[in-house]
Scaffold this active site. Structure first.
Site, short mmCIF file in Angstrom:
data_model
loop_
_atom_site.label_atom_id
_atom_site.label_comp_id
_atom_site.label_asym_id
_atom_site.label_seq_id
_atom_site.Cartn_x
_atom_site.Cartn_y
_atom_site.Cartn_z
N HIS A 84 0.83 -1.19 0.00
CA HIS A 84 0.00 0.00 0.00
C HIS A 84 0.86 1.24 0.00
CE1 HIS A 84 0.83 -1.01 4.22
NE2 HIS A 84 0.78 0.30 4.47
N CYS B 146 2.07 3.41 11.90
CA CYS B 146 2.98 2.90 10.88
C CYS B 146 3.27 4.03 9.90
CB CYS B 146 2.37 1.69 10.16
SG CYS B 146 0.91 2.07 9.16
#
Length: 670
Positions: free
Chosen positions: A65, A185
């Site tokens: 992603h 993250c």
């Protein structure tokens, strides 16, 4: 989520053997629907994200992603390869692959939906249904949440001949162990929320009351201060700095990477329980070391040492720029005898340019006098947070007093930080904790640092500093050229990263007590640092077809950045094609550094690029050295890219950014 994934974005028979091929196959479906505008550009962004941290998860899941300017709307594609593909998960290949594409300015609502998907991936019923799906449309509906996965059958109740007797009244339940957690993250889309879900599930299974604050790309909702105050422990599962970390100070804390939160949440809960039982807490005075916030968990001492040193250098650089340029302006206006001018506090003539030159020189000199104390103080700060500042500054001042210079500052900072860290490990009564950071730690650590710097390590370091200074003063001929080559290679290896900063700090340290040799070193370092962006800019003009449109636009800015001695201007080129760009930059930097030393160019300013040309000794030869290195780097990068095949306006085929997916992250300026 139904507008994010459709049947056209589902491939239940994904024919790919590698993660790069899988990402390309799924991305091509996005391109066909007009949701991605530049396939290669988008894949480069996916590869750059993958290089930061593998996106494979336990349970056979891969979630490549990224955010990308080439994405028109949030999009999700799903692929199911027959044999599984390695995405770096500890338990093996992934057979469920989700490619998540978010626009650079994705709105909060879409990111919230994507975070919900990340949480659902922790549900075994959901993943089992995906593995059993046979119809793309039904699969898209399942992923979007329009249909629910079939629930696992409930175990049948055992038949009994008679009603069981009523259970006795249960005793009052004990107060549960309470934990607060933060997950984050780099992208803030998937791992952040999967770690939150895993921790919450583990908390339910272990009987632990846990509340998680996911700090994702859509922002975050702060935990209630009362919830934090009532918590018995804290878990940080993060790969980017925890925001407002000071809210959790003074509690037992487990600090790990985000994937540990996904893969072993029960272990983290057990670890924080153990820390609470032993009474281990974080320092109540702050948020922990700034280096710990900026770095990844589990780093070795070598990595930590580098970051400690870079912490000091990064805080020192503004003093270098301000002080050095003021000194340089003083020399430019008043000549090189301005250092003999009387104090402007006692003698200043408003209409005399010499007085103004003296003012600039003396202010710059005072700013420059802080270099070593600031270096030492912020190395200690990087190690031990605010308690390290006092002994660090004291040690740096002692280094100046005993003429230990730049090397003494490095030693003083490390000694101060280590001393404070040792003191912080000592358990003290609760009544004394309040005065520890204000009185006890500064008192003891300053005394220890003073003793060691004055009587133990200071004098040997001062002798080493003197030997280094004498060596620089005597540099000539082949020795000078070799040093210029080495400095040029260091300046261009990581383009503003740690090795670059080591060379730069070495040069700046020599300006504190300038001599002919140290001025030559400063000139060589700045000249070599200008080469990489100038070379990339020149290459985009000479052979624009070897670069994509974005790189050609970056090339225009690189002219200004290189001329201003901002080496980081070459980072976009190195990130996209490191195997060709970095060696080319190093070759040109080595040529420029060697020529600058050979021509005996000197520089009294620590920064400024071509804008401080009047302050350079032998300016014409200095420009020749820069032009020569720029030409070498540009020619070499054109040659290497040409050998790989023309890109016809796109990135060269075969570059790591478009094929291998292993583009390294080039460190920027600290």
């Amino acid at each position: 989520m139904s507008d994010m994934i459709t049947a056209d974005l589902v491939d239940l028979d994904l024919a790919a053997q590698t993660k790069e091929a899988a990402a390309r196959s799924l991305a091509e479906r996005m391109v066909a629907l007009g949701r991605v505008t530049d396939l290669d550009g988008f894949l480069a962004d996916v590869a750059a994200r993958e290089a930061q941290m593998p996106t494979g998860l336990d349970g056979g899941i891969g979630i490549p992603h990224c955010r990308s300017e080439h994405v028109t709307e949030p999009t999700l594609a799903f692929g199911r390869p027959a044999d599984g593909i390695d995405f770096g998960a500890p338990d093996g290949p992934a057979d469920l692959i989700f490619l998540i594409a978010a626009p650079a300015g994705a709105d909060d609502a879409h990111l919230t939906i994507l975070s919900a998907l990340a949480r659902r991936l922790m549900d075994p019923d959901f993943t089992a249904a995906l593995r059993a799906a046979t119809d793309p449309a039904a699969t898209a509906s399942l992923i979007s949440g329009d249909t629910a996965p079939p629930a696992a059958p409930e175990p049948a109740a055992a038949a009994t001949a008679e009603e069981p007797p009523p259970a006795p009244a249960a005793p009052a339940a004990p107060v549960p162990f309470r934990v607060v957690a933060v997950t984050s993250c780099p992208t803030g889309i998937a791992h952040t929320y999967m770690a939150a879900e895993a921790l919450e599930q583990a908390g339910q299974a272990e009987g632990v009351e846990i509340v998680v604050e996911p700090q994702g790309s859509a922002g975050f909702t702060r935990l209630d201060p009362a919830v934090i105050a009532a918590a018995d422990g804290v878990i940080f599962a993060h790969d980017v700095p925890v925001r407002e970390k000071e809210r959790f100070a003074g509690k037992p804390t487990v600090d790990v990477g985000v994937k540990a939160g996904i893969n072993r949440p029960a272990e983290l809960l057990a670890e924080v329980r153990d820390k609470a039982a032993r009474g281990e807490t974080t320092a109540p005075a702050g948020t922990g070391s700034p280096v710990d916030e900026a770095g990844g968990p589990g780093e070795g001492y070598g990595t930590k040492l580098r970051k400690w040193l870079m912490s000091g250098v990064s805080y020192m650089v503004p003093f270098v720029a301000a002080g050095g340029l003021l000194i340089a302006l003083g020399f430019a206006i008043g000549g090189y005898t301005i250092d003999k001018a009387p104090s402007v506090a006692e003698h200043f003539v408003w209409t005399d340019s010499t007085s103004w030159a003296a003012l600039l020189f003396q202010v710059g000199g005072l700013a420059f006098s802080f270099l070593v104390p600031v270096l030492a103080g912020y190395i200690a700060y990087g190690m031990a947070d605010r308690p390290g500042l006092v002994p660090g500054f004291v040690g740096g001042s002692i280094a100046l007093t005993i003429n230990a210079g730049f090397l003494g500052g490095l030693a003083a900072g490390l000694i101060a930080g280590g001393t404070v860290m040792a003191i912080q490990r000592v358990k003290v009564p609760a009544a004394l904790r309040g005065i520890m950071p204000v009185v006890v730690i500064p008192l003891i650590s300053s005394a220890v640092v003073g003793f060691l710097m004055f009587l133990v390590v200071g004098k040997p370091i001062a002798e080493l500093q003197k030997a280094l200074t004498d060596w620089l003063s005597g540099l000539s001929g082949a020795n000078a050229v070799i040093l210029g080559v080495v400095l040029g290679l260091m300046m261009c290896f990581d383009l503003g990263g740690p090795l670059n900063k080591v060379a730069y700090a070495f040069a700046v340290g020599g300006l504190a007590n300038p001599n002919d040799g140290s001025l030559k070193v400063m000139a060589a370092v700045m000249a070599a640092g200008m080469v990489p962006p100038l070379a990339m800019a020149l290459a985009t003009v000479v052979r624009g077809g070897l670069f994509n449109r974005t790189e050609r636009e970056n090339g225009k800015a690189a002219w200004v950045l290189g001329s201003s001695f901002i080496t980081e201007g070459a980072i976009p080129f190195a990130a996209a094609d490191p195997l060709r760009v970095i060696p080319s930059a190093m070759a040109g930097g080595a040529v420029t550094g060697a020529l600058s030393m050979l021509f005996e160019c000197t520089l009294r300013a620590p920064h400024g690029g071509i804008f401080v040309l009047p302050l350079i000794g032998n300016p014409a030869l200095y420009l020749i050295a820069i032009l020569a290195g720029t030409a070498v780097s540009a020619a070499l990068v054109i040659l290497l890219k040409g050998m790989g095949g023309r890109g016809d306006g796109k990135a060269v085929e075969g570059t790591p950014a478009t094929e291998s997916g292993t583009t390294p992250k080039v460190p920027a300026t600290v």
